[in-house]
Design an enzyme around this catalytic site. Sequence first.
Site, PDB file in Angstrom:
ATOM      1  N   SER A  80       6.694   2.710  -1.180  1.00 42.52           N
ATOM      2  CA  SER A  80       7.774   2.541  -2.154  1.00 42.52           C
ATOM      3  C   SER A  80       7.599   3.451  -3.365  1.00 42.52           C
ATOM      4  CB  SER A  80       7.836   1.088  -2.633  1.00 42.52           C
ATOM      5  OG  SER A  80       8.192   0.231  -1.577  1.00 42.52           O
ATOM      6  N   GLU A 119       4.063  -3.892  11.132  1.00 45.69           N
ATOM      7  CA  GLU A 119       4.074  -4.729   9.938  1.00 45.69           C
ATOM      8  C   GLU A 119       4.977  -5.943  10.128  1.00 45.69           C
ATOM      9  OE1 GLU A 119       5.427  -4.460   5.210  1.00 45.69           O
ATOM     10  OE2 GLU A 119       5.521  -2.685   6.491  1.00 45.69           O
TER      11      GLU A 119
END
Length: 395
Positions: free
Chosen positions: A129, A244
């Site tokens: 991010s 994930e």
Amino acid sequence: MKFPLTAEEEEFRCNIRDFCADNLPSEISEKVVTGVKLSRDDYVEWQRILARGGLLCGAWPAAHGGHDWSPIKAYLFDEECGRAGAPWLLPFGVNYVGPVIHTYGSEEQKARYLPEIASAQTFWCQGYSEPEAGSDLAGLKMRAVRDGDHYIVSGRKIWTTMAHWADRIFCLVRTDPDVRPQAGISFLLVDLRSPGISIRPIMTMDGRHDLNEVLFEDVRVPVADRVGEENGGWTIAKFLLSNERLLVAEIGKQKRLMEAVRSILSGLADGDAPLSADRAVQARIVELETRLLALEWSALRTVRAAATGHPPAAAVSMLKVRGSELEQALTEFAVEIMGPEAMVYAPKMGLGDADPSQVMRNGAMARMLWARCVTIYGGSNEIQRNIIAKSLIGF
């Protein structure tokens, strides 16, 4: 009602449960159950215990030190550890960059990095991010410009979990700004001690420091630490995200939260009557348990499908949405039934205290505040709903 498992899978579940009972240090599980912040040493100690037991990287291929666990075994391992009160198994090395390296990495990278991950010697964090590229990951702007045998990396990563404790970070960087966004991204392995890297803490609303902003100012990263081809990072990013999200429902943790709610409720009263006798409370408990059972079966079906190939993107996204919403519902309900008592937080309270229900109440507000982020990390629920719509409806 139980999901059908083979005899081998049931035996595996029991073995993991027994391992946790015999090897999980009580001082660590007490912190997890009562909401006390864990230290770096707590996380690392549990990972090293698992490594010594041959369980840390069980889902890896045997050629790289694993046991070739099936997806269902990996799920059962995660569930039993979570239910036992084990620390979150830091996934950045074991479940994220480890599989990336043994799938896409060079032989030199495998020899250098995989043994350190398998023995819990290296603490990794994830640099995905950015301030203007979170859920829209393809919009990342951190640049990596080739300079001989190195890249010069400049930019910022944000919401970087445990970067202040980490030794290394794996990053997505932009190596070609002149092509479509997904086509100009590369995957780098970076030493966090490199000159030009600084880490700024981000304090969360529950008063904790787990998140960070990581700044890169002309950081030199060897080209040898690029995984895969230059500009081929988007394929690796999608591979990592699939790993994930498959276990993102965290069923073991959800069951532990459900048990905590029941324990809290057992010690509360409405006047002279136990609060558990209230019809509205009973209805809410039934609703939450039904949602948990539905989530568990959905997760198991999805994991079962993963054994024969990649499960549908919509199914994995549904697990993310439903799992995160259930965690929020459970923690919110605990605060609702406790009222002002939910504000109490005694960091040194342990499971040895006389009243177990009082112990479980400890840190209820902190757990609820933390749960606000679970609908955001790992791909926000808004993005997950877009994936579901595109997959099932074609929008």
